[in-house]
Design an enzyme around this catalytic site. Structure first.
Site, PDB file in Angstrom:
ATOM      1  N   ARG A   1       0.865  -1.191   0.000  1.00  0.00           N
ATOM      2  CA  ARG A   1       0.000   0.000   0.000  1.00  0.00           C
ATOM      3  C   ARG A   1       0.898   1.236   0.000  1.00  0.00           C
ATOM      4  O   ARG A   1       0.956   1.990   0.960  1.00  0.00           O
ATOM      5  CB  ARG A   1      -0.900   0.012   1.223  1.00  0.00           C
TER       6      ARG A   1
ATOM      7  N   GLN B   1       0.121   2.517  -6.025  1.00  0.00           N
ATOM      8  CA  GLN B   1      -1.315   2.834  -5.946  1.00  0.00           C
ATOM      9  C   GLN B   1      -2.114   2.401  -7.175  1.00  0.00           C
ATOM     10  O   GLN B   1      -3.234   1.917  -7.050  1.00  0.00           O
ATOM     11  CB  GLN B   1      -1.499   4.330  -5.740  1.00  0.00           C
TER      12      GLN B   1
ATOM     13  N   ASP C   1      -3.235  -1.150  -7.032  1.00  0.00           N
ATOM     14  CA  ASP C   1      -3.875  -1.554  -5.786  1.00  0.00           C
ATOM     15  C   ASP C   1      -5.322  -2.023  -6.022  1.00  0.00           C
ATOM     16  O   ASP C   1      -6.271  -1.248  -5.929  1.00  0.00           O
ATOM     17  CB  ASP C   1      -3.826  -0.368  -4.816  1.00  0.00           C
TER      18      ASP C   1
ATOM     19  N   SER D   1      -7.919  -1.811  -3.116  1.00  0.00           N
ATOM     20  CA  SER D   1      -8.627  -0.526  -2.991  1.00  0.00           C
ATOM     21  C   SER D   1      -9.692  -0.371  -4.065  1.00  0.00           C
ATOM     22  O   SER D   1     -10.829   0.029  -3.770  1.00  0.00           O
ATOM     23  CB  SER D   1      -7.655   0.647  -3.098  1.00  0.00           C
TER      24      SER D   1
ATOM     25  N   TYR E   1      -2.179  -0.657   8.295  1.00  0.00           N
ATOM     26  CA  TYR E   1      -3.053  -1.775   8.609  1.00  0.00           C
ATOM     27  C   TYR E   1      -3.323  -1.877  10.099  1.00  0.00           C
ATOM     28  O   TYR E   1      -2.465  -1.564  10.920  1.00  0.00           O
ATOM     29  CB  TYR E   1      -2.428  -3.087   8.139  1.00  0.00           C
TER      30      TYR E   1
HETATM   31  P1  NAD Z   1      -8.955  -3.386   5.672  1.00  0.00           P
HETATM   32  O1  NAD Z   1      -9.904  -3.881   4.633  1.00  0.00           O
HETATM   33  O2  NAD Z   1      -7.758  -4.206   5.986  1.00  0.00           O
HETATM   34  O3  NAD Z   1      -9.763  -3.102   7.030  1.00  0.00           O
HETATM   35  C1  NAD Z   1     -10.842  -2.207   7.042  1.00  0.00           C
HETATM   36  C2  NAD Z   1     -10.782  -1.338   8.268  1.00  0.00           C
HETATM   37  O4  NAD Z   1     -11.113  -2.108   9.419  1.00  0.00           O
HETATM   38  C3  NAD Z   1      -9.436  -0.713   8.571  1.00  0.00           C
HETATM   39  O5  NAD Z   1      -9.566   0.694   8.565  1.00  0.00           O
HETATM   40  C4  NAD Z   1      -9.072  -1.268   9.943  1.00  0.00           C
HETATM   41  O6  NAD Z   1      -8.354  -0.329  10.726  1.00  0.00           O
HETATM   42  C5  NAD Z   1     -10.433  -1.558  10.521  1.00  0.00           C
HETATM   43  N1  NAD Z   1     -10.427  -2.491  11.668  1.00  0.00           N
HETATM   44  C6  NAD Z   1      -9.713  -3.631  11.843  1.00  0.00           C
HETATM   45  N2  NAD Z   1      -9.979  -4.183  13.047  1.00  0.00           N
HETATM   46  C7  NAD Z   1     -10.912  -3.391  13.637  1.00  0.00           C
HETATM   47  C8  NAD Z   1     -11.599  -3.438  14.885  1.00  0.00           C
HETATM   48  N3  NAD Z   1     -11.395  -4.419  15.775  1.00  0.00           N
HETATM   49  N4  NAD Z   1     -12.478  -2.440  15.157  1.00  0.00           N
HETATM   50  C9  NAD Z   1     -12.710  -1.438  14.264  1.00  0.00           C
HETATM   51  N5  NAD Z   1     -12.086  -1.349  13.081  1.00  0.00           N
HETATM   52  C10 NAD Z   1     -11.207  -2.300  12.765  1.00  0.00           C
HETATM   53  O7  NAD Z   1      -8.490  -1.903   5.305  1.00  0.00           O
HETATM   54  P2  NAD Z   1      -8.192  -1.274   3.887  1.00  0.00           P
HETATM   55  O8  NAD Z   1      -9.413  -0.699   3.306  1.00  0.00           O
HETATM   56  O9  NAD Z   1      -7.440  -2.256   3.088  1.00  0.00           O
HETATM   57  O10 NAD Z   1      -7.276  -0.036   4.285  1.00  0.00           O
HETATM   58  C11 NAD Z   1      -6.267  -0.170   5.257  1.00  0.00           C
HETATM   59  C12 NAD Z   1      -5.452   1.091   5.300  1.00  0.00           C
HETATM   60  O11 NAD Z   1      -4.618   1.196   4.163  1.00  0.00           O
HETATM   61  C13 NAD Z   1      -6.247   2.383   5.352  1.00  0.00           C
HETATM   62  O12 NAD Z   1      -5.575   3.257   6.223  1.00  0.00           O
HETATM   63  C14 NAD Z   1      -6.141   2.924   3.990  1.00  0.00           C
HETATM   64  O13 NAD Z   1      -6.308   4.324   3.939  1.00  0.00           O
HETATM   65  C15 NAD Z   1      -4.729   2.512   3.691  1.00  0.00           C
HETATM   66  N6  NAD Z   1      -4.457   2.487   2.267  1.00  0.00           N
HETATM   67  C16 NAD Z   1      -3.314   3.071   1.836  1.00  0.00           C
HETATM   68  C17 NAD Z   1      -3.045   3.069   0.476  1.00  0.00           C
HETATM   69  C18 NAD Z   1      -1.806   3.702  -0.049  1.00  0.00           C
HETATM   70  O14 NAD Z   1      -1.091   4.305   0.712  1.00  0.00           O
HETATM   71  N7  NAD Z   1      -1.517   3.532  -1.297  1.00  0.00           N
HETATM   72  C19 NAD Z   1      -3.916   2.456  -0.414  1.00  0.00           C
HETATM   73  C20 NAD Z   1      -5.069   1.868   0.096  1.00  0.00           C
HETATM   74  C21 NAD Z   1      -5.322   1.877   1.443  1.00  0.00           C
END
Ligand code: NAD
Length: 387
Positions: free
Chosen positions: A123, A128, A131, A134, A229
Site C-alpha cells: 500500500r 497505488q 492496488d 482498494s 493496517y
Molecule cells: P482493511 O480492509 O484491511 O480493514 C478495514 C478497516 O477495518 C481498517 O480501517 C481497519 O483499521 C479496521 N479495523 C480492523 N480491526 C478493527 C476493529 N477491531 N475495530 C474497528 N475497526 C477495525 O483496510 P483497507 O481498506 O485495506 O485499508 C487499510 C489502510 O490502508 C487504510 O488506512 C487505507 O487508507 C490505507 N491504504 C493506503 C493506500 C496507499 O497508501 N496507497 C492504499 C489503500 C489503502
C-alpha cells in the site's frame, strides 16, 4: 516473448474479467501476444468480438490458453481444476488469498507455477495504480449501502412532505478503510446520518471530512503507532469499543461492517447481544462475511433474520458491479504487467522478474516452487492455536 492469457473466471458468481478490450488494446500495442478465453468478458458485458478488434486471439478453453501462455491473468483465486491445467514456470497474476483457502496456493506450489498475488501489492504511493484491494473495496463499500437501502423498510433521507416529516436513517459503519470511507460517502449522499468507528484513531478526520461522526474508543495503553493496517484488537479494547458503540447501534437503522486484519480472521464486532438491542427491521451488511464475519450469525450468500434484524452476507460485492469492477481491476493488472515487463528500446518483452524491485518482491507469493511471502507462508503453515 511474453504471451498473455486472459482466463474466463470459473468460480460461481464471479462476473469480473482480468482484462477489458481497452487494456488488451494497450497490451497489443506494446507488442504482447494476447489470448482471451472465449466468453471471458461475457458476464461483464465485453464481447469476444471487442477483444479481437483490440488485437487479441480468442481461444476455446482454459487448457489451450494455459499451454500457449507464460503470463496468466485472472481475477479470483484459481480452483484446483484450473491449477492442474497450468504449466510450470507460468506467472499467474491474480488474487490468491491463501489465508481464506490455502489449497490452491499449495497446488500452485507443487505445480511450480509462480504467483504475483494482487492482495499483496504494497500500500505505497508508487504501487497505488496496481492496488486492486482498494479499487474493489471501493465498489464493495458503495454496493453495501445500496443493498442495505433496498432491504430497509424506510427512507434514507430526511423528507418534509405534505403528509408529514420523515426522519433520516441512521447508519453506523465499523471499519474506516477504503470500503468504509466509500460506505460513509454513499450513505451521506443518500441523506443518512452517519457514524463510524475504527481501531485506528487517525481516521477520525477522514470520517468528519465526509460529514460523518467518529465514535471514539480510547486506544490500548502503550499501543504502538499503527501502520496503515490494523493489528488485532485486545479483549479490553473490544469491551471498550462495544460500550462506546452500543447506544449508536441500538438507534441505528443500518449497520455496515468492513473491519479486517490482514492475514487473520475478521474481528467479531457485533455480537448477538448487540443485535438483540437493535430496532426491528434494522439491516446489517457484513462485508467481512467471507473472512469469518464481523456480525454474529452472518452467513455467506444469505440474508438471515436475527432478533427482527436482517443480516446480509452477500459475498464478493465487487462482482455485482462487473463493468466498473472489471475496468478498474483490468487497469490495476495492466499497471502490474507494465511494471514487471517494462518497456525498453528494441526489447523482446521478456518476462523476467526483478526481485530487487520493492513492488515485485512484496507481491510475489511463490516463485520457482518456493514460498516467498510471509503471509503466504503463514497461511500454508498456520501456527498452532495457543491454548
Ligand atoms: P482493511 O480492509 O484491511 O480493514 C478495514 C478497516 O477495518 C481498517 O480501517 C481497519 O483499521 C479496521 N479495523 C480492523 N480491526 C478493527 C476493529 N477491531 N475495530 C474497528 N475497526 C477495525 O483496510 P483497507 O481498506 O485495506 O485499508 C487499510 C489502510 O490502508 C487504510 O488506512 C487505507 O487508507 C490505507 N491504504 C493506503 C493506500 C496507499 O497508501 N496507497 C492504499 C489503500 C489503502
Amino acid at each position: 516473448m511474453t504471451t498473455l492469457f486472459v482466463a474466463k473466471e470459473s468460480r460461481d458468481g464471479e462476473t469480473r474479467v482480468a482484462a477489458t478490450p481497452e487494456t488488451v488494446g494497450r497490451y497489443c500495442k506494446r507488442g504482447f501476444q494476447v489470448l482471451v478465453q472465449a466468453g471471458a468478458g461475457e458476464a461483464a458485458f465485453f464481447a469476444d468480438q471487442e477483444y479481437t478488434e483490440a488485437g487479441a486471439e480468442i481461444v476455446a478453453d482454459f487448457a489451450t490458453g494455459c499451454a500457449a501462455a507464460n503470463l496468466l491473468l485472472k481475477v479470483a483465486r484459481p480452483t484446483l481444476e484450473e491449477v492442474e491445467k497450468m504449466k510450470k514456470g507460468t506467472l499467474l497474476v491474480s488474487f490468491l488469498q491463501a489465508a481464506q483457502d490455502p489449497d490452491p496456493a499449495r497446488a500452485l506450489l507443487a505445480q511450480g507455477v509462480d504467483c504475483f498475488a494482487m492482495e499483496l501489492v504494497p500500500r505505497t504511493t508508487l504501487a497505488q495504480k496496481m492496488d486492486a484491494l482498494s479499487s474493489q473495496a471501493n465498489i464493495a463499500g458503495y454496493k453495501a449501502v445500496l443493498l442495505a437501502a433496498c432491504e430497509l423498510g424506510r427512507y434514507f433521507p430526511l423528507l418534509m412532505t405534505a403528509a408529514g416529516t420523515v426522519k433520516p436513517a441512521r447508519v453506523v459503519i465499523f471499519g474506516v478503510g477504503v470500503a468504509g470511507l466509500q460506505a460513509i460517502a454513499t450513505a451521506k449522499r443518500l441523506g443518512a446520518i452517519v457514524e463510524a468507528t475504527d481501531i485506528r484513531p487517525e481516521v477520525k478526520e477522514q470520517v468528519e471530512s465526509l460529514g460523518g461522526k467518529f465514535i471514539e474508543v480510547a486506544p490500548d495503553e502503550g499501543a504502538e503507532e499503527a501502520s496503515v493496517y490494523a493489528k488485532e484488537a485486545s479483549e479490553d479494547y473490544k469491551r471498550r469499543q462495544a460500550e462506546a458503540v452500543s447506544a449508536s447501534v441500538a438507534q441505528a437503522d443500518v449497520v455496515i461492517t468492513t473491519a479486517q486484519v490482514p492475514g487473520k480472521r475478521a474481528p467479531l464486532l457485533v455480537p448477538d447481544s448487540m443485535i438483540a438491542q437493535m430496532k426491528s427491521g434494522a439491516v446489517l451488511v457484513d462485508l467481512a462475511v467471507e473472512q469469518g464475519g464481523n456480525v454474529e450469525g452472518s452467513e455467506v450468500g444469505k440474508t438471515v433474520q436475527r432478533h427482527g434484524a436482517f443480516i446480509i452476507g452477500t459475498p464478493n460485492l465487487p462482482a455485482t458491479v462487473p463493468v466498473h469492477a472489471s475496468e478498474l481491476y483490468a487497469r490495476n493488472i495492466q499497471h502490474v504487467v507494465d511494471h514487471i515487463v517494462p518497456s525498453k528500446e528494441n526489447d523482446a518483452l521478456e518476462l523476467k522478474l526483478d526481485l530487487e524491485d520493492e513492488i515485485i518482491a512484496g507481491s510475489i507469493a511463490m516463485l520457482g516452487g518456493e514460498v516467498r511471502h510471509p503471509l503466504t507462508a503463514q497461511a500454508l503453515n498456520p501456527e498452532p492455536a495457543q491454548s
